[in-house]
Design a protein around this motif. Structure first.
Motif, PDB file in Angstrom:
ATOM      1  N   PRO A 140      -3.542   6.849  12.404  1.00  0.00           N
ATOM      2  CA  PRO A 140      -3.806   7.038  10.968  1.00  0.00           C
ATOM      3  C   PRO A 140      -2.555   7.042  10.099  1.00  0.00           C
ATOM      4  O   PRO A 140      -2.609   6.674   8.924  1.00  0.00           O
ATOM      5  CB  PRO A 140      -4.511   8.400  10.925  1.00  0.00           C
ATOM      6  CG  PRO A 140      -4.120   9.085  12.201  1.00  0.00           C
ATOM      7  CD  PRO A 140      -3.979   7.994  13.212  1.00  0.00           C
ATOM      8  N   LYS A 141      -1.414   7.441  10.645  1.00  0.00           N
ATOM      9  CA  LYS A 141      -0.176   7.484   9.859  1.00  0.00           C
ATOM     10  C   LYS A 141       0.657   6.212  10.009  1.00  0.00           C
ATOM     11  O   LYS A 141       1.797   6.150   9.534  1.00  0.00           O
ATOM     12  CB  LYS A 141       0.645   8.710  10.243  1.00  0.00           C
ATOM     13  CG  LYS A 141      -0.066  10.026   9.940  1.00  0.00           C
ATOM     14  CD  LYS A 141       0.855  11.211  10.182  1.00  0.00           C
ATOM     15  CE  LYS A 141       0.127  12.530   9.924  1.00  0.00           C
ATOM     16  NZ  LYS A 141      -0.337  12.623   8.526  1.00  0.00           N
ATOM     17  N   ALA A 142       0.109   5.212  10.680  1.00  0.00           N
ATOM     18  CA  ALA A 142       0.768   3.910  10.849  1.00  0.00           C
ATOM     19  C   ALA A 142       2.119   4.028  11.535  1.00  0.00           C
ATOM     20  O   ALA A 142       3.040   3.248  11.267  1.00  0.00           O
ATOM     21  CB  ALA A 142       0.906   3.203   9.497  1.00  0.00           C
ATOM     22  N   ALA A 143       2.249   4.981  12.453  1.00  0.00           N
ATOM     23  CA  ALA A 143       3.514   5.143  13.169  1.00  0.00           C
ATOM     24  C   ALA A 143       3.820   3.932  14.045  1.00  0.00           C
ATOM     25  O   ALA A 143       4.981   3.519  14.181  1.00  0.00           O
ATOM     26  CB  ALA A 143       3.471   6.414  14.018  1.00  0.00           C
ATOM     27  N   GLU A 144       2.786   3.349  14.644  1.00  0.00           N
ATOM     28  CA  GLU A 144       2.991   2.191  15.510  1.00  0.00           C
ATOM     29  C   GLU A 144       3.448   0.974  14.709  1.00  0.00           C
ATOM     30  O   GLU A 144       4.189   0.133  15.216  1.00  0.00           O
ATOM     31  CB  GLU A 144       1.697   1.865  16.268  1.00  0.00           C
ATOM     32  CG  GLU A 144       1.328   2.876  17.332  1.00  0.00           C
ATOM     33  CD  GLU A 144       2.236   2.782  18.545  1.00  0.00           C
ATOM     34  OE1 GLU A 144       3.057   1.844  18.629  1.00  0.00           O
ATOM     35  OE2 GLU A 144       2.128   3.660  19.419  1.00  0.00           O
ATOM     36  N   VAL A 145       2.986   0.850  13.484  1.00  0.00           N
ATOM     37  CA  VAL A 145       3.425  -0.264  12.643  1.00  0.00           C
ATOM     38  C   VAL A 145       4.932  -0.197  12.451  1.00  0.00           C
ATOM     39  O   VAL A 145       5.658  -1.197  12.575  1.00  0.00           O
ATOM     40  CB  VAL A 145       2.711  -0.229  11.280  1.00  0.00           C
ATOM     41  CG1 VAL A 145       3.187  -1.396  10.409  1.00  0.00           C
ATOM     42  CG2 VAL A 145       1.205  -0.300  11.458  1.00  0.00           C
ATOM     43  N   ALA A 146       5.438   0.999  12.171  1.00  0.00           N
ATOM     44  CA  ALA A 146       6.863   1.181  11.916  1.00  0.00           C
ATOM     45  C   ALA A 146       7.710   0.927  13.152  1.00  0.00           C
ATOM     46  O   ALA A 146       8.919   0.672  13.048  1.00  0.00           O
ATOM     47  CB  ALA A 146       7.114   2.594  11.392  1.00  0.00           C
ATOM     48  N   ALA A 147       7.097   0.986  14.332  1.00  0.00           N
ATOM     49  CA  ALA A 147       7.852   0.815  15.575  1.00  0.00           C
ATOM     50  C   ALA A 147       8.151  -0.648  15.884  1.00  0.00           C
ATOM     51  O   ALA A 147       8.899  -0.938  16.825  1.00  0.00           O
ATOM     52  CB  ALA A 147       7.085   1.446  16.734  1.00  0.00           C
ATOM     53  N   TYR A 148       7.592  -1.572  15.140  1.00  0.00           N
ATOM     54  CA  TYR A 148       7.768  -3.001  15.419  1.00  0.00           C
ATOM     55  C   TYR A 148       8.333  -3.713  14.199  1.00  0.00           C
ATOM     56  O   TYR A 148       8.132  -3.285  13.057  1.00  0.00           O
ATOM     57  CB  TYR A 148       6.435  -3.637  15.828  1.00  0.00           C
ATOM     58  CG  TYR A 148       5.929  -3.159  17.161  1.00  0.00           C
ATOM     59  CD1 TYR A 148       6.229  -3.851  18.333  1.00  0.00           C
ATOM     60  CD2 TYR A 148       5.163  -2.003  17.265  1.00  0.00           C
ATOM     61  CE1 TYR A 148       5.775  -3.410  19.566  1.00  0.00           C
ATOM     62  CE2 TYR A 148       4.709  -1.552  18.498  1.00  0.00           C
ATOM     63  CZ  TYR A 148       5.018  -2.258  19.642  1.00  0.00           C
ATOM     64  OH  TYR A 148       4.577  -1.818  20.857  1.00  0.00           O
ATOM     65  N   ALA A 208      -4.385  -0.499   5.085  1.00  0.00           N
ATOM     66  CA  ALA A 208      -3.682  -1.693   5.557  1.00  0.00           C
ATOM     67  C   ALA A 208      -2.614  -2.134   4.558  1.00  0.00           C
ATOM     68  O   ALA A 208      -1.508  -2.526   4.954  1.00  0.00           O
ATOM     69  CB  ALA A 208      -4.680  -2.821   5.792  1.00  0.00           C
ATOM     70  N   SER A 209      -2.925  -2.059   3.272  1.00  0.00           N
ATOM     71  CA  SER A 209      -1.946  -2.445   2.247  1.00  0.00           C
ATOM     72  C   SER A 209      -0.716  -1.548   2.317  1.00  0.00           C
ATOM     73  O   SER A 209       0.427  -2.031   2.265  1.00  0.00           O
ATOM     74  CB  SER A 209      -2.583  -2.370   0.860  1.00  0.00           C
ATOM     75  OG  SER A 209      -3.674  -3.257   0.750  1.00  0.00           O
ATOM     76  N   ASP A 210      -0.934  -0.239   2.429  1.00  0.00           N
ATOM     77  CA  ASP A 210       0.192   0.704   2.488  1.00  0.00           C
ATOM     78  C   ASP A 210       0.985   0.539   3.781  1.00  0.00           C
ATOM     79  O   ASP A 210       2.225   0.600   3.774  1.00  0.00           O
ATOM     80  CB  ASP A 210      -0.318   2.142   2.386  1.00  0.00           C
ATOM     81  CG  ASP A 210      -0.924   2.464   1.023  1.00  0.00           C
ATOM     82  OD1 ASP A 210      -0.653   1.708   0.067  1.00  0.00           O
ATOM     83  OD2 ASP A 210      -1.669   3.454   0.931  1.00  0.00           O
ATOM     84  N   ALA A 211       0.289   0.358   4.899  1.00  0.00           N
ATOM     85  CA  ALA A 211       0.962   0.293   6.188  1.00  0.00           C
ATOM     86  C   ALA A 211       1.776  -0.983   6.369  1.00  0.00           C
ATOM     87  O   ALA A 211       2.872  -0.957   6.932  1.00  0.00           O
ATOM     88  CB  ALA A 211      -0.065   0.412   7.312  1.00  0.00           C
ATOM     89  N   VAL A 214       2.054  -5.949   2.736  1.00  0.00           N
ATOM     90  CA  VAL A 214       1.776  -7.353   2.419  1.00  0.00           C
ATOM     91  C   VAL A 214       0.389  -7.438   1.785  1.00  0.00           C
ATOM     92  O   VAL A 214      -0.412  -6.501   1.909  1.00  0.00           O
ATOM     93  CB  VAL A 214       1.821  -8.252   3.680  1.00  0.00           C
ATOM     94  CG1 VAL A 214       3.188  -8.171   4.337  1.00  0.00           C
ATOM     95  CG2 VAL A 214       0.723  -7.879   4.663  1.00  0.00           C
ATOM     96  N   PRO A 215       0.084  -8.537   1.099  1.00  0.00           N
ATOM     97  CA  PRO A 215      -1.255  -8.679   0.520  1.00  0.00           C
ATOM     98  C   PRO A 215      -2.346  -8.616   1.588  1.00  0.00           C
ATOM     99  O   PRO A 215      -2.240  -9.264   2.636  1.00  0.00           O
ATOM    100  CB  PRO A 215      -1.217 -10.062  -0.140  1.00  0.00           C
ATOM    101  CG  PRO A 215       0.239 -10.326  -0.387  1.00  0.00           C
ATOM    102  CD  PRO A 215       0.957  -9.671   0.746  1.00  0.00           C
ATOM    103  N   VAL A 216      -3.354  -7.805   1.329  1.00  0.00           N
ATOM    104  CA  VAL A 216      -4.514  -7.676   2.207  1.00  0.00           C
ATOM    105  C   VAL A 216      -5.721  -8.139   1.408  1.00  0.00           C
ATOM    106  O   VAL A 216      -6.041  -7.547   0.376  1.00  0.00           O
ATOM    107  CB  VAL A 216      -4.707  -6.228   2.693  1.00  0.00           C
ATOM    108  CG1 VAL A 216      -5.961  -6.109   3.548  1.00  0.00           C
ATOM    109  CG2 VAL A 216      -3.475  -5.765   3.474  1.00  0.00           C
TER     110      VAL A 216
END
Length: 626
Positions: A345-353, A376-379, A382-384
């Motif tokens: 939920p906190k998009a931690a995995e997104v930040a890892a890549y 998705a927009s915040d994480a 990019v345009p979603v």
């Protein structure tokens, strides 16, 4: 007028001129002199005097122009695990051998080939090989049960079936040969041969009529592309019908190639050399259009992923693909993003890549809720964008055309009608609704290139299913409205086909499976909201007089029956045992009324109801489901 508005207007005012200019995106063996043939309306034809080969456009022309070493296809399997990649030259050569193998097995121009394979490169190769020799492929999703596969074999009557020995899922291996054997036993049609790709996870025992892929394909003489008429069929793709009998959507060759090539640049802003990842299956229309054909037609790289990159604690699997292959654009269903959000939920995995290559996320297949859009927009930063289309249309009806003219995103909207699609909203009498008023979404004929031309072997059903309710219009079966800015909001289905994680499934097929149980007198299935899949089927069954099974055991048996006859894709888990179903005086079950109650709407009791007390008794069950 912006660039989108100018293009949209031109496409409707002068469709012949607009699409003839757009046809320059494709290499033709014989260039068409006109785009639209209206002489047999409503059976419109596009580029009637043109000739081409789709496989040559997807592969050979890129090699011939010096791009043979560019990566065409990346296969990444989390299930094996394994990775393979093919340049355009390598993929062309592999496809040519598969095409030669099919020809050696007697497949000729116009013959049908059923493809029953998981997400492996050979599935893509087989589809392109059929196109190369002018054969007509019909891909069947590997998760479908024998009954569904049999219906497609019976209707398409293939010369050859190409299958894999198994599909690999996160928790199990699914053997395909027993399913195929059972399906063939149900059908009165027998293909001449079945070509089997053996997978190490579970190999098949090949009996009479079966041939091993490794014995046939590697030694086959490569086949050159066959020139076909633009109006010749490219593929049949079966979609659910409200009667339970699947409908064979027929796609032509020329219109399909032109529309998909145009859509890659105009809608997705994806071009030669870009990496495009569509997270779907080749068994669905999304896989046909945007895993196989469209990316290759424009010289992009397509990612073929086997596995479920979301829905497990490893949400980072999704972003690993983006980082490893430099993905520019992702196309998936909102279900996938909701699953990621659930475990991260906190998009931690997104930040890892490192996902800096990503330029846009496109979502389709079901309604995109505002919460998922915002996450998705915040994480991603990019345009979603949501967009809307159907198996029948083959490519987007409404979208945010990022390559043509990017537009502001409005939550809940599929953005604007795409050039070629004359979208209207009408009431039950066919009168156009004013701005902001919900009604039935229809499309004024002719449909643009790339849309279905008819149903396989059933012109009458094509007209009855799509064109009869509002003459002069294609009836989408969806409801919605258009706002003051011209944005289209699609609210949901108007018929009894439900959308489960982007997969359209007939409630009639599920009801038929429930009805096979000896204790069931009658049943109804409706779609109910699900936070992950968008909608899931909910069953209500009435028992036969005197039947008194253990209810927990019965529910388990009913779920198993649906899994057997429809397949796991139905995601059927919830069923209630009820004393009676609400009906009209003529005996029609009030599915729409029950669906409204289950979806939290206040439904007026229909004046034609036979016994209002039956509906009243069901309301608590519909609102508080198991």
């Amino acid at each position: 007028m912006g660039e989108h508005a100018r293009n949209h207007e031109r496409s409707l005012v002068d469709p012949d001129g607009y699409w003839l200019r757009t046809a320059e995106l494709i290499d033709w063996d014989v260039k068409p002199s006109r785009a639209l043939d209206e002489t047999k309306a409503p059976f419109y034809k596009w580029f009637p005097d043109g000739r081409l080969n789709t496989c040559a456009n997807a592969l050979d022309r890129h090699v011939d122009r010096g791009f043979g070493e560019r990566t065409a296809l990346i296969w990444d399997s989390a299930m094996v695990p394994a990775k393979r990649s093919f340049t355009y030259r390598e993929l062309r050569d592999e496809v040519a051998r598969v095409a030669g193998a099919l020809r050696a097995l007697g497949v000729d121009k116009g013959d049908r080939v059923i493809v029953y394979m998981p997400m492996v490169p050979e599935a893509v190769m087989t589809m392109l090989a059929c196109a190369r020799i002018g054969a007509v492929h019909s891909v069947v999703f590997g998760g479908f049960a024998p009954k569904e596969l049999a219906a497609r074999i019976q209707d398409a009557r293939p010369k050859v079936v190409v299958a894999a020995s198994c599909g690999i899922e996160p928790t199990r291996v699914v053997a395909y040969q027993p399913i195929l054997d059972e399906a063939l036993a149900m059908s009165d049609h027998r293909p001449d041969h079945t070509l089997m790709l053996q997978r190490d996870a579970q190999r098949a025992e090949l009996g009479p009529g079966y041939l091993d892929w490794d014995d046939v394909v590697p030694t086959a003489a490569p086949a050159e592309p066959v020139s076909v008429a633009a109006t010749d069929p490219l593929y049949i793709l079966y979609t659910s019908g409200t009667t339970g009998k699947p409908k064979g959507v027929l796609r032509d060759t020329g219109g399909h190639a032109v529309a998909l090539a145009w859509s890659m640049g105009a809608i997705y802003d994806v071009h030669a050399g870009d990496v495009f990842w569509t997270i779907s299956d080749v068994g669905w229309v999304v896989g046909h259009s945007y895993i196989v054909y469209a990316p290759l037609l424009v010289g992009a790289t397509t990612v073929v992923y086997e596995g479920k990159p979301v829905g497990t604690p490893d949400a980072g699997a999704f972003w690993r693909i983006v980082q490893e292959y430099g993905v520019r654009t992702i196309f998936t269903a909102p279900t996938a993003i909701r699953a990621i959000k659930k475990v991260d939920p906190k998009a931690a995995e997104v930040a890892a890549y490192d996902i800096t290559s990503l330029a846009a996320l496109f979502l389709a297949g079901e309604r995109l809720d505002p919460e998922t859009l915002q996450w998705a927009s915040d994480a991603l930063g990019v345009p979603v964008t949501d967009h809307w289309w159907q198996t029948e249309t083959g490519w987007p009806i409404a979208a945010n055309p990022r390559g043509l003219e990017p537009m502001p995103v409005k939550p809940g909207s599929a953005t604007v009608p795409v050039p070629g699609w004359d979208v209207r909203v009408v009431d039950g009498e066919g009168r156009e609704r004013e701005t902001g008023r919900e009604g039935e979404i229809v499309i004024k004929l002719p449909l643009p290139p790339g849309a279905l031309t008819t149903l396989w072997g059933d012109d009458d059903r094509f007209v009855e299913s799509y064109l009869s309710r509002y003459p002069g219009y294609y009836h989408t079966g969806d409801s919605g409205y258009i706002d003051d800015d011209g944005y289209l909001f699609v609210m949901g289905r108007t018929d009894d086909v439900i959308n489960v994680a982007g997969h359209r499934l007939s409630t009639g097929a599920i009801e038929a499976a429930l009805a096979t149980h000896p204790a069931v007198a009658e049943c109804a299935v409706i779609g109910i909201p699900d936070p992950l899949k968008g909608h899931v089927p909910f069953g209500l069954v009435v028992l036969k007089a005197g039947a008194a099974p253990d209810h927990d055991e019965l529910r388990a048996e009913l779920v198993a029956a649906v899994r057997r006859d429809v397949g796991p894709v139905a995601a059927f888990r919830d069923v209630a045992i009820v004393p009676a179903l609400p009906k009209t005086r003529s005996g029609k079950i009030l599915r729409r009324t029950m669906r409204g109650i289950a979806n939290g709407r206040t439904e007026a009791v229909p004046p034609t109801i036979e016994d209002a007390s039956v509906l009243d008794a069901l309301k608590p069950i519909l609102r508080d489901r198991p």
